[in-house]
Scaffold this active site. Structure first.
Site, PDB file in Angstrom:
ATOM      1  N   ILE A  64       0.830  -1.201   0.000  1.00 14.17           N
ATOM      2  CA  ILE A  64       0.000   0.000   0.000  1.00 14.17           C
ATOM      3  C   ILE A  64       0.864   1.251   0.000  1.00 14.17           C
ATOM      4  O   ILE A  64       0.588   2.207  -0.740  1.00 14.17           O
ATOM      5  CB  ILE A  64      -0.979   0.000   1.190  1.00 14.17           C
ATOM      6  CG1 ILE A  64      -1.945  -1.194   1.072  1.00 14.17           C
ATOM      7  CG2 ILE A  64      -1.766   1.304   1.243  1.00 14.17           C
ATOM      8  CD1 ILE A  64      -2.755  -1.226  -0.216  1.00 14.17           C
ATOM      9  N   ASP A  91      10.824   3.166   6.291  1.00 16.24           N
ATOM     10  CA  ASP A  91      10.670   1.715   6.222  1.00 16.24           C
ATOM     11  C   ASP A  91      11.948   1.089   6.751  1.00 16.24           C
ATOM     12  O   ASP A  91      13.039   1.651   6.589  1.00 16.24           O
ATOM     13  CB  ASP A  91      10.400   1.247   4.785  1.00 16.24           C
ATOM     14  CG  ASP A  91       9.912  -0.191   4.733  1.00 16.24           C
ATOM     15  OD1 ASP A  91       8.688  -0.397   4.728  1.00 16.24           O
ATOM     16  OD2 ASP A  91      10.754  -1.109   4.708  1.00 16.24           O
ATOM     17  N   SER A 114     -10.909  -1.446   5.269  1.00 20.77           N
ATOM     18  CA  SER A 114     -10.246  -2.422   4.403  1.00 20.77           C
ATOM     19  C   SER A 114     -10.648  -2.182   2.957  1.00 20.77           C
ATOM     20  O   SER A 114     -11.614  -1.456   2.677  1.00 20.77           O
ATOM     21  CB  SER A 114     -10.649  -3.846   4.803  1.00 20.77           C
ATOM     22  OG  SER A 114     -12.021  -4.084   4.489  1.00 20.77           O
ATOM     23  N   CYS A 115      -9.929  -2.807   2.037  1.00 18.22           N
ATOM     24  CA  CYS A 115     -10.244  -2.636   0.618  1.00 18.22           C
ATOM     25  C   CYS A 115     -11.649  -3.147   0.313  1.00 18.22           C
ATOM     26  O   CYS A 115     -12.398  -2.509  -0.436  1.00 18.22           O
ATOM     27  CB  CYS A 115      -9.208  -3.355  -0.244  1.00 18.22           C
ATOM     28  SG  CYS A 115      -9.011  -5.120   0.123  1.00 18.22           S
ATOM     29  N   THR A 116     -12.036  -4.260   0.915  1.00 16.03           N
ATOM     30  CA  THR A 116     -13.358  -4.825   0.649  1.00 16.03           C
ATOM     31  C   THR A 116     -14.457  -3.960   1.251  1.00 16.03           C
ATOM     32  O   THR A 116     -15.516  -3.760   0.639  1.00 16.03           O
ATOM     33  CB  THR A 116     -13.450  -6.258   1.184  1.00 16.03           C
ATOM     34  OG1 THR A 116     -12.427  -7.057   0.570  1.00 16.03           O
ATOM     35  CG2 THR A 116     -14.803  -6.874   0.886  1.00 16.03           C
ATOM     36  N   HIS A 155     -11.460 -12.728  -3.746  1.00 15.17           N
ATOM     37  CA  HIS A 155     -10.322 -11.862  -3.437  1.00 15.17           C
ATOM     38  C   HIS A 155      -9.012 -12.481  -3.924  1.00 15.17           C
ATOM     39  O   HIS A 155      -8.746 -13.657  -3.698  1.00 15.17           O
ATOM     40  CB  HIS A 155     -10.248 -11.644  -1.920  1.00 15.17           C
ATOM     41  CG  HIS A 155      -9.529 -10.400  -1.513  1.00 15.17           C
ATOM     42  ND1 HIS A 155      -8.174 -10.240  -1.673  1.00 15.17           N
ATOM     43  CD2 HIS A 155      -9.981  -9.254  -0.948  1.00 15.17           C
ATOM     44  CE1 HIS A 155      -7.821  -9.047  -1.223  1.00 15.17           C
ATOM     45  NE2 HIS A 155      -8.905  -8.424  -0.781  1.00 15.17           N
ATOM     46  N   THR A 166      -2.941 -12.482  -1.037  1.00 12.02           N
ATOM     47  CA  THR A 166      -2.182 -11.371  -0.464  1.00 12.02           C
ATOM     48  C   THR A 166      -0.963 -11.909   0.275  1.00 12.02           C
ATOM     49  O   THR A 166      -0.770 -13.122   0.413  1.00 12.02           O
ATOM     50  CB  THR A 166      -3.034 -10.548   0.520  1.00 12.02           C
ATOM     51  OG1 THR A 166      -3.253 -11.321   1.706  1.00 12.02           O
ATOM     52  CG2 THR A 166      -4.358 -10.140  -0.104  1.00 12.02           C
ATOM     53  N   ARG A 216      -5.914 -21.233   5.153  1.00 17.15           N
ATOM     54  CA  ARG A 216      -5.010 -20.130   4.833  1.00 17.15           C
ATOM     55  C   ARG A 216      -3.548 -20.566   4.872  1.00 17.15           C
ATOM     56  O   ARG A 216      -2.657 -19.778   4.535  1.00 17.15           O
ATOM     57  CB  ARG A 216      -5.246 -18.965   5.796  1.00 17.15           C
ATOM     58  CG  ARG A 216      -6.559 -18.233   5.590  1.00 17.15           C
ATOM     59  CD  ARG A 216      -6.497 -17.244   4.444  1.00 17.15           C
ATOM     60  NE  ARG A 216      -5.778 -16.037   4.791  1.00 17.15           N
ATOM     61  CZ  ARG A 216      -6.351 -14.933   5.279  1.00 17.15           C
ATOM     62  NH1 ARG A 216      -7.665 -14.894   5.479  1.00 17.15           N
ATOM     63  NH2 ARG A 216      -5.639 -13.886   5.565  1.00 17.15           N
ATOM     64  N   ARG A 237     -10.341 -16.598  -1.355  1.00 19.20           N
ATOM     65  CA  ARG A 237      -9.091 -16.139  -1.956  1.00 19.20           C
ATOM     66  C   ARG A 237      -8.824 -16.984  -3.201  1.00 19.20           C
ATOM     67  O   ARG A 237      -8.915 -18.213  -3.162  1.00 19.20           O
ATOM     68  CB  ARG A 237      -7.938 -16.291  -0.958  1.00 19.20           C
ATOM     69  CG  ARG A 237      -8.067 -15.424   0.295  1.00 19.20           C
ATOM     70  CD  ARG A 237      -7.820 -13.959  -0.022  1.00 19.20           C
ATOM     71  NE  ARG A 237      -7.895 -13.123   1.168  1.00 19.20           N
ATOM     72  CZ  ARG A 237      -6.845 -12.740   1.893  1.00 19.20           C
ATOM     73  NH1 ARG A 237      -5.628 -13.147   1.560  1.00 19.20           N
ATOM     74  NH2 ARG A 237      -7.007 -11.963   2.941  1.00 19.20           N
TER      75      ARG A 237
END
Length: 333
Positions: free
Chosen positions: A13, A37, A151-153, A179, A182, A197, A233
């Site tokens: 992002i 970072d 969130s994006c969703t 989705h 990720t 997952r 996913r």
């Protein structure tokens, strides 16, 4: 007035926010002046310039002493593990993109460094307000110093539901987000807590949960408990979709619903009437792009709508939109 922004966390992002800002020219009121970072400067510059999803950056990227230059714009580049150790007194909004701002202490480190406000690039229980443009952004005000961009969703689903509820009245619904994989998923089978997952992301469709269901109740409390959902996913690198079925109090056929969606179009909700596939929606800036040929009203009265969203690019565009709004609050704390 220029809103000065620092990005803390230069991952998917953080890098996409900088790329969108540097290439689209839509936010002249924002100046991104700093990136922090823990990765090396060389890694930050390389991963920004060459992106497997969006392709090479269409401009010039240079490393300078303590700085990253993007098309001549010079951003100071630091490697602080704790951003509160930096001097951010010149910063209006810190975009907290590390994915670790789950506590008040972590989310407030940008404030401790001297910045005026913090915008978190994901759900956070430490946020004072969770905002989704097109859904509840009228509630965003100067009193909130730590804000979550959800969130994006949620950014895709909540504006869509607000439109449908306002026009037709939503009684209940079910959302499935299809989705892309990720970084939370492994490339080869490896323990991740949830057994499903734990499987290789690019080889299987993986049924799992979605944070959007929990966040939706917070963002649209008038619909709390009425809309539930889950995620699958899928083995693609970018672009996701919302498949939503609802029952509504007012009747409307598919053509009437599509007219409602067209009427809501803007930078948050888009639409297409062409037979597109997910890769066609890469780098679309809207939070959701409705696929109008997919709209169906069943004989029993259930409404089904379908929309695409670039879960990185669209969400990053909203980060910039919200940062501009937050930076404009000059009369707050």
């Amino acid at each position: 007035m220029t809103v000065r922004v620092a990005i803390n966390g230069f991952g998917r992002i953080g890098r996409t926010v900088l790329r969108a800002w540097a290439t689209r020219g839509l936010w002249p009121g924002i100046e991104i002046v700093a990136v922090n970072d823990i990765a090396s400067a060389e890694d930050c510059a390389y991963l920004f310039e060459y992106d497997s999803v969006f392709g090479p950056f269409p401009g010039r990227v240079e490393l300078r002493p303590g700085a990253l230059a993007v098309d001549g714009r010079v951003l100071r580049l630091t490697r602080a593990a704790d951003i509160s150790t930096l001097d951010l007194a010149d910063i209006d909004v810190v975009m907290e993109c590390t994915g670790k701002a789950d506590t008040v202490e972590m989310s407030g480190r940008g404030l401790a460094a001297g910045a005026r406000r913090v915008l978190i690039s994901g759900p956070s229980e430490a946020a004072e307000f969770t905002v989704v443009l097109g859904a509840n952004d009228e509630g965003l005000g100067p009193d909130f110093r730590v804000v979550s961009n959800a969130s994006c969703t949620t950014n895709a689903l909540a504006p869509l539901l607000r439109v449908l509820d306002g026009a037709l009245g939503v009684d209940s619904g079910w959302m499935t987000t299809i989705h892309c994989y990720t970084g939370s998923q492994p490339t080869v089978d490896a323990p991740r807590g949830d057994p499903a997952r734990s499987r290789a992301a690019a080889l299987s469709m993986v049924p799992t949960t979605s944070s959007a269901q929990r966040l939706l109740d917070r963002v649209l409390p008038q619909l709390a408990g009425r809309v539930m959902g889950a995620a699958v996913r899928v083995p693609v690198a970018s672009v996701s979709a919302v498949d939503l079925t609802v029952t509504t109090r007012a009747a409307a056929d598919a053509a009437e619903v599509n007219a409602i969606l067209r009427g809501a179009a803007g930078n948050v909700i888009g639409w297409t009437d062409r037979p597109l596939v997910s890769s066609d929606l890469r780098a679309r800036g809207e939070s959701i792009v409705m696929a109008l040929p997919e709209t169906v009203r069943t004989p029993g009265g259930t409404l089904r709508v379908f929309g695409w969203y670039d879960n990185e690019w669209g969400f990053s565009n909203r980060m910039l939109d919200v940062a501009l709004r937050m930076g404009g609050f000059r009369d707050g704390p």
